[in-house]
Design a protein around this motif. Structure first.
Motif, PDB file in Angstrom:
ATOM      1  N   LYS A   1      -2.524 -13.120   4.486  1.00 39.26           N
ATOM      2  CA  LYS A   1      -2.516 -12.573   3.118  1.00 39.26           C
ATOM      3  C   LYS A   1      -1.466 -13.258   2.255  1.00 39.26           C
ATOM      4  O   LYS A   1      -1.760 -13.742   1.173  1.00 39.26           O
TER       5      LYS A   1
ATOM      6  N   SER B   1      -7.893 -12.846   0.737  1.00 38.64           N
ATOM      7  CA  SER B   1      -8.015 -11.471   0.248  1.00 38.64           C
ATOM      8  C   SER B   1      -8.175 -10.522   1.437  1.00 38.64           C
ATOM      9  O   SER B   1      -8.436 -10.973   2.570  1.00 38.64           O
TER      10      SER B   1
ATOM     11  N   SER C   1     -10.592  -8.458   1.998  1.00 46.05           N
ATOM     12  CA  SER C   1     -11.964  -8.481   2.553  1.00 46.05           C
ATOM     13  C   SER C   1     -12.174  -9.733   3.403  1.00 46.05           C
ATOM     14  O   SER C   1     -12.828  -9.681   4.446  1.00 46.05           O
ATOM     15  N   GLU C   2     -11.599 -10.874   2.988  1.00 44.01           N
ATOM     16  CA  GLU C   2     -11.705 -12.095   3.799  1.00 44.01           C
ATOM     17  C   GLU C   2     -11.006 -11.908   5.139  1.00 44.01           C
ATOM     18  O   GLU C   2     -11.516 -12.310   6.193  1.00 44.01           O
TER      19      GLU C   2
ATOM     20  N   LYS D   1      -5.331  -3.126   5.578  1.00 40.51           N
ATOM     21  CA  LYS D   1      -4.299  -2.552   4.680  1.00 40.51           C
ATOM     22  C   LYS D   1      -3.226  -1.834   5.487  1.00 40.51           C
ATOM     23  O   LYS D   1      -2.031  -1.938   5.171  1.00 40.51           O
TER      24      LYS D   1
ATOM     25  N   GLU E   1      -0.170  -1.338  -2.138  1.00 39.24           N
ATOM     26  CA  GLU E   1      -1.321  -1.655  -3.008  1.00 39.24           C
ATOM     27  C   GLU E   1      -0.910  -1.712  -4.468  1.00 39.24           C
ATOM     28  O   GLU E   1      -1.512  -2.444  -5.263  1.00 39.24           O
TER      29      GLU E   1
ATOM     30  N   ASP F   1       0.364  -5.076  -4.843  1.00 37.48           N
ATOM     31  CA  ASP F   1      -0.695  -6.055  -4.602  1.00 37.48           C
ATOM     32  C   ASP F   1      -1.786  -6.013  -5.666  1.00 37.48           C
ATOM     33  O   ASP F   1      -2.684  -6.847  -5.675  1.00 37.48           O
TER      34      ASP F   1
ATOM     35  N   GLY G   1      -3.946  -3.473  -6.043  1.00 38.45           N
ATOM     36  CA  GLY G   1      -5.158  -2.912  -5.460  1.00 38.45           C
ATOM     37  C   GLY G   1      -5.461  -1.486  -5.887  1.00 38.45           C
ATOM     38  O   GLY G   1      -6.365  -0.861  -5.347  1.00 38.45           O
TER      39      GLY G   1
END
Lengths: 195, 165
Positions: free
Chosen positions: A150, A156, A158-159, A172, B13, B16, B18
């Motif tokens: 990351k 990302s 999702s990748e 996460k 997040e 980030d 998100g």
């Protein structure tokens, strides 16, 4: 304008037939990205080179097992990560990572650009970056993989979830725990930086 | 306290990018009031800033040598027969292990069978002889025959030898 994805699928189809030229083109396309991942994981250019070569050999030998359901890039990154982990298991050399920082060429790439007016602060930042690299190398496997992909390779969430074959929520959690562990590891050094 | 517990999990997040706008506003509002979470956010941000980024850019010479080494390694892998079928070696090991175990099992079984079967045969022979001797005694007493001592001794010798075979 030819679609890059179509080009890649043609290359992969040719590679499955054993065409060496298609393999060379794929190597050129992915060598830099693969080297970044291996280098950020291992911290040593020579080791990263060996691991990357091993990964490409595995790609060539196992390309017939690659199904086009996933992207080639995620499959390739997974191979690079696995080769890096195997390398670390065999060698168990986190100490070598510390030695590699004395190599002049690599130090140039690792230094934070000195755009700040305060050279002393830049020197402290470089030292902290070095400490952070030590802490990253001590992270548990899953957290290290997620953090390196990351924050050092720009993938990302999702990748990363496709590479590691887990859910994005799991990625996460790993990232959150990685940062938590790094914060604990760096807590002393961070307080010195604030002075 | 409970709010901080949930907020801390959102901070990653938040940094980030998100979170939704509504979630971001909620976190920002909390951070304005909570020094602990603000401090945690700053520390996390420092780690994000310090994490080495960017590409490692080796020289052209590096990539030239890389390609040569890669071609050599690939040719070695293609020539080596085991590398083409990595599964064959792995499949042979359990088969060999089963074959060895079965061989040992049958060998041990045959050995113990021979031992017990010979002992059993000796036991049967002994029982038959004893029954025969008893029968002879009955016959002797029925017909008042003069059964010689030598015959008894001979029979006892046979019984003894069978017992200790």
């Amino acid at each position: 304008m030819v679609d890059l994805a179509d080009n890649e699928s043609v290359l992969i189809a040719n590679l499955k037939q054993g065409e060496r030229q298609s393999f060379d083109i794929l190597v050129n396309l992915y060598q830099q990205r693969g080297l970044n991942i291996a280098y950020n994981f291992l911290g040593n250019l020579e080791d990263a080179k060996d691991v990357l070569q091993e990964a490409f050999v595995k790609v060539y030998l196992n390309i017939k097992g690659f199904e086009s359901r996933s992207k080639f890039s995620t499959w390739f990154y997974r191979i690079v990560l696995n080769c890096s982990l195997d390398f670390l298991r065999k060698k168990k050399r986190t100490a070598r990572f510390l030695e590699s920082l004395t190599d002049e060429e690599e130090v140039k790439e690792r230094q934070i650009p000195d755009s700040k007016p305060d050279p002393a602060k830049a020197a402290i930042d470089n030292e902290l970056a070095s400490d952070l690299n030590d802490c990253i190398s001590c992270l548990p496997k899953n957290q290290k993989e997620c953090f390196v992909l990351k924050h050092q390779n720009g993938l990302s969430v999702s990748e990363i979830s496709q590479v590691l074959k887990c859910r994005p929520s799991t990625v996460k959690v790993h990232l959150f725990r990685a940062v938590h562990n790094l914060r604990k590891c760096m807590s002393k050094n961070l307080s010195e930086r604030k002075r | 306290m409970l709010n901080c517990f949930f907020m801390k999990r959102k901070l990653y997040e938040y940094l980030d990018g998100g979170l939704s706008d509504k979630q971001k506003a909620g976190v920002k509002k909390h951070l304005e009031k909570c020094a602990s979470c603000s401090r945690l956010l700053n520390e996390m941000k420092s780690i994000f800033d310090l994490a080495p980024k960017g590409e490692i850019i080796p020289s052209q010479h590096f990539w030239h040598n890389f390609k040569i080494d890669l071609d050599r390694k690939l040719n070695d892998a293609l020539i080596s027969p085991l590398s083409a079928k990595p599964g064959v070696g792995r499949q042979l090991k359990p088969v060999l292990a089963y074959a060895i175990i079965l061989t040992l099992f049958f060998t041990a079984g045959g050995y113990f069978y021979r031992i017990f079967s010979s002992k059993h045969a000796a036991l049967l022979a002994e029982q038959e002889l004893v029954e025969e001797v008893l029968l002879l005694d009955e016959v002797d007493s029925a017909f008042e025959l003069n059964h010689s001592e030598d015959a008894y001794i001979e029979e006892l010798d046979i019984l003894y030898s069978l017992n200790h075979a």
